[in-house]
Motif scaffolding. Sequence first.
Motif, PDB file in Angstrom:
ATOM      1  N   LEU A  28       1.748 -12.372  -3.237  1.00 32.42           N
ATOM      2  CA  LEU A  28       2.352 -12.099  -1.931  1.00 32.42           C
ATOM      3  C   LEU A  28       1.407 -12.502  -0.799  1.00 32.42           C
ATOM      4  O   LEU A  28       1.830 -13.081   0.202  1.00 32.42           O
ATOM      5  CB  LEU A  28       2.707 -10.614  -1.817  1.00 32.42           C
ATOM      6  CG  LEU A  28       3.870 -10.123  -2.684  1.00 32.42           C
ATOM      7  CD1 LEU A  28       4.011  -8.607  -2.585  1.00 32.42           C
ATOM      8  CD2 LEU A  28       5.181 -10.798  -2.284  1.00 32.42           C
ATOM      9  N   LYS A  29       0.109 -12.189  -0.972  1.00 29.21           N
ATOM     10  CA  LYS A  29      -0.870 -12.557   0.051  1.00 29.21           C
ATOM     11  C   LYS A  29      -1.010 -14.072   0.158  1.00 29.21           C
ATOM     12  O   LYS A  29      -1.120 -14.634   1.248  1.00 29.21           O
ATOM     13  CB  LYS A  29      -2.221 -11.915  -0.260  1.00 29.21           C
ATOM     14  CG  LYS A  29      -2.244 -10.413  -0.038  1.00 29.21           C
ATOM     15  CD  LYS A  29      -3.600  -9.813  -0.403  1.00 29.21           C
ATOM     16  CE  LYS A  29      -3.592  -8.295  -0.203  1.00 29.21           C
ATOM     17  NZ  LYS A  29      -4.877  -7.679  -0.593  1.00 29.21           N
ATOM     18  N   ILE A  85       0.777  -9.569  -8.540  1.00 32.55           N
ATOM     19  CA  ILE A  85       1.900  -9.604  -7.594  1.00 32.55           C
ATOM     20  C   ILE A  85       1.392  -9.516  -6.158  1.00 32.55           C
ATOM     21  O   ILE A  85       1.827 -10.263  -5.276  1.00 32.55           O
ATOM     22  CB  ILE A  85       2.889  -8.459  -7.892  1.00 32.55           C
ATOM     23  CG1 ILE A  85       3.606  -8.721  -9.229  1.00 32.55           C
ATOM     24  CG2 ILE A  85       3.907  -8.314  -6.769  1.00 32.55           C
ATOM     25  CD1 ILE A  85       4.442  -7.556  -9.703  1.00 32.55           C
ATOM     26  N   ASP A  86       0.444  -8.605  -5.911  1.00 29.17           N
ATOM     27  CA  ASP A  86      -0.127  -8.474  -4.565  1.00 29.17           C
ATOM     28  C   ASP A  86      -0.821  -9.759  -4.133  1.00 29.17           C
ATOM     29  O   ASP A  86      -0.697 -10.191  -2.978  1.00 29.17           O
ATOM     30  CB  ASP A  86      -1.132  -7.314  -4.525  1.00 29.17           C
ATOM     31  CG  ASP A  86      -0.452  -5.949  -4.575  1.00 29.17           C
ATOM     32  OD1 ASP A  86       0.770  -5.901  -4.362  1.00 29.17           O
ATOM     33  OD2 ASP A  86      -1.153  -4.955  -4.841  1.00 29.17           O
ATOM     34  N   ALA A  87      -1.562 -10.367  -5.075  1.00 29.54           N
ATOM     35  CA  ALA A  87      -2.266 -11.615  -4.759  1.00 29.54           C
ATOM     36  C   ALA A  87      -1.279 -12.729  -4.455  1.00 29.54           C
ATOM     37  O   ALA A  87      -1.479 -13.526  -3.524  1.00 29.54           O
ATOM     38  CB  ALA A  87      -3.172 -12.014  -5.920  1.00 29.54           C
ATOM     39  N   ARG A 100       0.277  -5.575 -11.134  1.00 26.92           N
ATOM     40  CA  ARG A 100       0.386  -5.207  -9.722  1.00 26.92           C
ATOM     41  C   ARG A 100      -0.566  -6.039  -8.868  1.00 26.92           C
ATOM     42  O   ARG A 100      -0.214  -6.494  -7.774  1.00 26.92           O
ATOM     43  CB  ARG A 100       0.060  -3.719  -9.533  1.00 26.92           C
ATOM     44  CG  ARG A 100       1.136  -2.771 -10.043  1.00 26.92           C
ATOM     45  CD  ARG A 100       0.968  -1.381  -9.410  1.00 26.92           C
ATOM     46  NE  ARG A 100       1.526  -0.352 -10.260  1.00 26.92           N
ATOM     47  CZ  ARG A 100       0.820   0.465 -11.037  1.00 26.92           C
ATOM     48  NH1 ARG A 100      -0.500   0.355 -11.064  1.00 26.92           N
ATOM     49  NH2 ARG A 100       1.419   1.379 -11.770  1.00 26.92           N
ATOM     50  N   LEU A 101      -1.807  -6.221  -9.371  1.00 27.42           N
ATOM     51  CA  LEU A 101      -2.789  -7.012  -8.632  1.00 27.42           C
ATOM     52  C   LEU A 101      -2.336  -8.462  -8.484  1.00 27.42           C
ATOM     53  O   LEU A 101      -2.508  -9.074  -7.423  1.00 27.42           O
ATOM     54  CB  LEU A 101      -4.152  -6.965  -9.345  1.00 27.42           C
ATOM     55  CG  LEU A 101      -4.878  -5.611  -9.322  1.00 27.42           C
ATOM     56  CD1 LEU A 101      -6.111  -5.669 -10.209  1.00 27.42           C
ATOM     57  CD2 LEU A 101      -5.270  -5.228  -7.896  1.00 27.42           C
TER      58      LEU A 101
END
Length: 294
Positions: free
Chosen positions: A82-83, A78-80, A75-76
Amino acid sequence: MIYNNLYNLLVRARDNNDLSSLAASLNVSRDTLRRQLESLDEGLAASLYVRLDSEKVELSDVGLAYANACEKINRLVIDADLKAEKVRRERENTILIGTVSRTADACLKGRTDYRLKTRFFDSSSVQAAGRLSIIGRDFDVALGIYDESWLRKLHLKALELSDSVLAVASGAENPLCRRRKIDIEDLYERKLYVPQHGLFKKIDVLVNDLRDFHPRIEIVQRESISSALCELVSASGDYILVSPEQDLSGKGLRTVGVEWNYRVSYGLIYSTRSGGKVLDYISRLEEELKRTAE
């Protein structure tokens, strides 16, 4: 343990313990999947499985802990990602402007669909040439005063926004700064901080004239418009020589005109080797400024 992508198998095994269907979903053979799962168990103090055979895979408490941790890591990541993608897209549509002003000039805003962000940079500082020689790293273009001779020397170009009569900046509490203009005599018994000699021919002419005809003004050469200098000027009531377009209100200073006719070129400075984004922005801005001036 050292994390690698194979540990993502634990997340899948937690949710599906049938080895055959799990292998099919991963498009690998059952034997290959089993060997991969077994390799994850090597060298650990406690086993990841309570069962691992040709039919089933069941995670132990340790295995479940690792699976849950891997899920959080994913999850981290994927979030990174996206950012990072958001930053990349914003950067592609953003022009970074190096300037001493608090914000980009009003005449630049809304002229193109590029977003404008500012970075502190003083084009009149002693260090300016070094940073301008690598323009494109810290910022895309610079906004400030310039001299045609060092533009040529540094292989730079400029989009002139104004040929302005030089002004001065002093502390916002200085009562003289409430005027539209002040006289040269108002600078008497005060320090006037100016760029180093040799950087700007037009400014050197002004400085020489002040020394010859207005010796009661103390000329002090500065290295840059630093925060420390702005604080000193604000507290003392002295002055910094600036272009009238330069907004130093973020540093507690107010700009005021002077009754003289010494001018300086002011505008956007960019490299002749700039990338397509910068050249596109300059071209669009030129067209828009010409259109609105008609």
